[in-house]
Design an enzyme around this catalytic site. Structure first.
Site, mmCIF file in Angstrom:
data_model
loop_
_atom_site.group_PDB
_atom_site.id
_atom_site.type_symbol
_atom_site.label_atom_id
_atom_site.label_comp_id
_atom_site.label_asym_id
_atom_site.label_seq_id
_atom_site.Cartn_x
_atom_site.Cartn_y
_atom_site.Cartn_z
ATOM 1 N N CYS A 112 -3.365 -0.207 3.958
ATOM 2 C CA CYS A 112 -2.919 -0.330 5.360
ATOM 3 C C CYS A 112 -3.754 0.595 6.231
ATOM 4 O O CYS A 112 -4.918 0.305 6.485
ATOM 5 C CB CYS A 112 -1.430 -0.068 5.486
ATOM 6 S SG CYS A 112 -0.810 1.351 4.556
ATOM 7 N N SER A 113 -3.199 1.688 6.691
ATOM 8 C CA SER A 113 -3.940 2.518 7.640
ATOM 9 C C SER A 113 -3.599 3.993 7.486
ATOM 10 O O SER A 113 -3.634 4.736 8.455
ATOM 11 C CB SER A 113 -3.622 2.066 9.065
ATOM 12 O OG SER A 113 -2.229 2.147 9.282
HETATM 13 FE FE FE Z 1 -2.071 3.050 4.598
#
Ligand code: FE
Length: 203
Positions: A112-113
């Site tokens: 994800c981030s």
């Molecule tokens: Fe992540």
């Protein structure tokens, strides 16, 4: 969640799916007594107040104080506390990794981030893109080249995949010719991208 909570927002303009989800989650957490709206807002304010300048200060300190650097690499939380940067207990572990001439670190979150927001603030859009998340792993040198950095072929590249429990900050190599600079001047040289590892400062 309460209907009025959503309606407060939809009167302005339609909310995106992600925004709706976040409002719903916040309302659920509040309804269940797990978090108050104030606590959520405090955390948002804390994150909004963080910028890459925080990370740059830490890097400059590490460059100028070998004992601090050793503490930072061994236990970032307590080293950062020395600088007045407090990392809340519920925050994922932060590992600071040192670049050298022989070894270069590149940080990604393939899932994800995940990002060291406590020291860099919000991640840039490209960090969250599918292209970066895939190519940082399959072709880290190619990604770095697009950021303008060509690594020597004999420098090993270590790609670090962030997780919900573990975040990474790269300690870049100190550029040559900066021996006379103050800590503050050095901090001014440190870029966000060098602390993610997509660039090197000495190039
Ligand atoms: Fe992540």
């Amino acid at each position: 969640m309460t209907a009025t909570h959503v309606e407060d927002h939809v009167h302005d303009q339609p909310m995106s799916e992600v925004a709706l989800r976040s409002v719903a989650i916040e309302a659920l957490l509040a309804d269940k007594g797990l978090l108050t709206a104030d606590q959520v807002q405090q955390q948002v304010n804390l994150m909004d107040g963080r910028t890459p300048a925080d990370g740059a200060r830490v890097v400059a300190r590490a460059w100028t104080d070998a004992a601090f650097k050793a503490r930072l690499l061994a236990d970032s939380r307590s080293a950062l506390a020395e600088m007045g940067i407090s990392i809340p207990a519920e925050t994922p572990h932060l590992a600071v990794v040192e670049n050298t001439d022989d070894l270069h670190h590149l940080v990604v979150c393939t899932l994800c981030s995940c990002y060291p927001r406590m020291l860099l603030g919000r991640p840039p859009d490209w960090y969250k893109s599918l292209a970066y998340r895939a190519r940082a792993v399959s072709d880290p040198r190619g990604v770095m080249a697009e950021f303008g950095t060509t690594l020597p072929t004999d420098t090993r590249v270590d790609v670090l995949d962030s997780t919900a429990d573990m975040r990474y900050l790269v300690l870049p190599c100190r550029p040559a010719g900066t021996e006379g600079m103050s800590e503050e001047e050095l901090a001014g040289l440190v870029t966000r991208d060098s602390m993610i590892g997509v660039t090197r400062l000495s190039d």
